[in-house]
Design an enzyme around this catalytic site. Structure first.
Site, PDB file in Angstrom:
ATOM      1  N   ASP A  90      63.057 150.067  32.892  1.00 41.91           N
ATOM      2  CA  ASP A  90      61.897 150.943  33.045  1.00 41.91           C
ATOM      3  C   ASP A  90      60.704 150.097  33.438  1.00 41.91           C
ATOM      4  O   ASP A  90      60.645 148.899  33.136  1.00 41.91           O
ATOM      5  CB  ASP A  90      61.587 151.678  31.738  1.00 41.91           C
ATOM      6  N   CYS A 133      64.975 156.694  54.056  1.00 39.45           N
ATOM      7  CA  CYS A 133      64.740 157.262  52.723  1.00 39.45           C
ATOM      8  C   CYS A 133      64.794 158.781  52.781  1.00 39.45           C
ATOM      9  O   CYS A 133      64.138 159.408  53.614  1.00 39.45           O
ATOM     10  CB  CYS A 133      63.381 156.797  52.200  1.00 39.45           C
ATOM     11  N   PHE A 175      54.741 147.625  21.434  1.00 36.43           N
ATOM     12  CA  PHE A 175      54.111 146.862  22.519  1.00 36.43           C
ATOM     13  C   PHE A 175      52.650 147.269  22.674  1.00 36.43           C
ATOM     14  O   PHE A 175      51.766 146.426  22.852  1.00 36.43           O
ATOM     15  CB  PHE A 175      54.868 147.085  23.831  1.00 36.43           C
ATOM     16  N   HIS A 181      57.862 158.565  46.609  1.00 41.13           N
ATOM     17  CA  HIS A 181      58.624 157.581  47.389  1.00 41.13           C
ATOM     18  C   HIS A 181      58.989 156.354  46.549  1.00 41.13           C
ATOM     19  O   HIS A 181      60.138 155.900  46.562  1.00 41.13           O
ATOM     20  CB  HIS A 181      57.849 157.128  48.623  1.00 41.13           C
ATOM     21  N   ASP A 188      59.610 154.759  23.426  1.00 48.22           N
ATOM     22  CA  ASP A 188      59.502 153.426  22.848  1.00 48.22           C
ATOM     23  C   ASP A 188      58.776 153.533  21.513  1.00 48.22           C
ATOM     24  O   ASP A 188      58.235 154.571  21.164  1.00 48.22           O
ATOM     25  CB  ASP A 188      58.826 152.448  23.804  1.00 48.22           C
ATOM     26  N   SER A 189      58.767 152.460  20.766  1.00 46.56           N
ATOM     27  CA  SER A 189      58.325 152.527  19.367  1.00 46.56           C
ATOM     28  C   SER A 189      56.821 152.519  19.203  1.00 46.56           C
ATOM     29  O   SER A 189      56.315 152.828  18.128  1.00 46.56           O
ATOM     30  CB  SER A 189      58.903 151.339  18.599  1.00 46.56           C
ATOM     31  N   GLY A 190      56.098 152.129  20.246  1.00 47.70           N
ATOM     32  CA  GLY A 190      54.661 151.930  20.125  1.00 47.70           C
ATOM     33  C   GLY A 190      54.294 150.506  19.795  1.00 47.70           C
ATOM     34  O   GLY A 190      53.115 150.138  19.817  1.00 47.70           O
ATOM     35  N   CYS A 195      59.027 160.737  52.815  1.00 49.65           N
ATOM     36  CA  CYS A 195      59.506 160.144  54.065  1.00 49.65           C
ATOM     37  C   CYS A 195      60.044 161.184  55.040  1.00 49.65           C
ATOM     38  O   CYS A 195      60.016 160.969  56.254  1.00 49.65           O
ATOM     39  CB  CYS A 195      60.582 159.102  53.763  1.00 49.65           C
TER      40      CYS A 195
END
Length: 371
Positions: A269, A307, A99, A338, A95-97, A312
């Protein structure tokens, strides 16, 4: 789109805008829709790359802001680039940074040029501009890089959101101009606009004209109510190009992903699966379990008998509860394995349902508000 990147839609839901596809990158193919684990500092917390691969992960995220501060992009490049540095051979996204600059740095100054802020590590004054963000990401070497955007908080006024959205577009033009590795790295634009649907539509229309390799919906996990997030996604996603991947940033809960997939989103994500793991929380078939609860102390069954994950298949709820209560690091590893497996399996099941055109029949309950 570069010849090294392409998106192929294999099937669409006959009742919604959900689609199943393939996103081709230089480091492999991503089957969509797909949840992507977050490895902020070139590591998905507590997991080795081998363990991460066993969860079914195909594409992994890292963070431009954090890697710039520690260890620095030059060191990552010196180690052979992000993939080699962290030992992950599959597709990656940085990501661009943007946020982090806006959410983590209390002392910051925003101008048309960029953002100036004080490093939380050593107090040094740092300046992030669109050009600087792209330079760092070009150096890190991920397959997908994100444009530097202004991400206003949920409390921002319409006037503030409008100004931020317009600035985000101007910054995007500078990101495109600064991008030095378009054949190796796909630059995604980010649609901002807060909860104002008209601003979202205007931003999406403007970005579409730039014919970028992919598009993201940003600013939807900054404090809004889930209903508002749903509205934004339902309006914005269908406006984005059908033949390009669509990425909803920072979202990784069951219902939010189903609603977004029904609107045509492909990639997700979120830090939730590893963050909750570090708090002793398991994600099990749509529920959230606190392993500290007394009922798990003598429960000798797996977290989820259905699972296939290492946790699990080998350990009981009682054992993991013991590890959590004892604050053993292994607890965080087992729960992270998990939880990531759970969310990836969830999106895999949705993908199969779309391919079989049974999406609404199998996941329709998630499309209505839950108690």
């Amino acid at each position: 789109m570069s010849a090294n990147f392409s998106f192929q839609c294999l099937a669409s839901c006959s009742h919604t805008k959900a689609r199943a596809g393939l996103f081709y990158t230089p480091h492999g193919v991503v089957e969509t829709p797909r949840f992507m684990p977050v490895g902020t500092l070139a590591t998905v917390k507590t997991l080795t790359p081998a363990q991460l691969k066993e969860t079914g992960a195909q594409m992994v995220l890292s963070n431009t802001y954090h890697l710039h501060l520690q260890p620095g992009e030059a060191i990552v490049a010196g180690g052979g680039g992000l993939h080699k540095f962290m030992g992950w051979s599959g597709p990656m996204l940085t990501d661009s940074g943007g946020f982090q600059v806006f959410s983590l740095s209390e002392m910051r100054k925003i101008s048309e040029e960029g953002v100036t802020f004080r490093s939380p590590h050593d107090g040094q004054i740092i300046k992030f501009t669109p050009e600087k963000s792209i330079e760092i990401q070009n150096t890190l070497g991920a397959d997908v890089i994100m444009a530097f955007d202004e991400c206003p908080p949920a409390t921002a006024s319409r006037q503030e959101v409008e100004a931020a959205t317009e600035r985000t577009y101007r910054w995007l033009l500078r990101c495109i101009e600064a991008h030095q590795r378009p054949q190796e790295q796909a630059l995604f634009g980010i649609v901002q606009g807060g909860v104002h649907l008209d601003l979202r539509a205007q931003a999406a229309e403007a970005l579409m004209k730039l014919d970028l390799p992919g598009y993201a919906i940003g600013g939807v996990s900054v404090g809004e109510e889930p209903e508002l997030i749903h509205q934004v996604v339902q309006v914005t996603a269908p406006l984005l190009p059908y033949h390009k991947p669509r990425y909803l940033m920072g979202v990784g809960t069951y219902q939010e992903m189903v609603v977004a997939i029904a609107s045509g989103v492909d990639l997700f994500d979120c830090v939730i699966p590893t963050r909750w793991a570090r708090h002793g929380t398991a994600m099990v078939q749509g529920d959230r379990w606190n392993l500290k609860n007394a009922k798990f102390r003598e429960d000798f069954t797996p977290l989820d008998e259905t699972c296939p994950c290492y946790t699990c298949q080998n350990f009981t709820r009682a054992y993991i509860s013991h590890l959590v209560r004892s604050q053993e690091i292994l607890a965080y590893t087992l729960l992270s394995i998990h939880n990531i497996t759970e969310l990836i399996r969830f999106t895999q099941k949705i993908r199969e349902a779309i391919l079989n055109d049974t999406f609404v029949a199998e996941f329709g309950e998630w499309l209505t508000p839950r108690e």
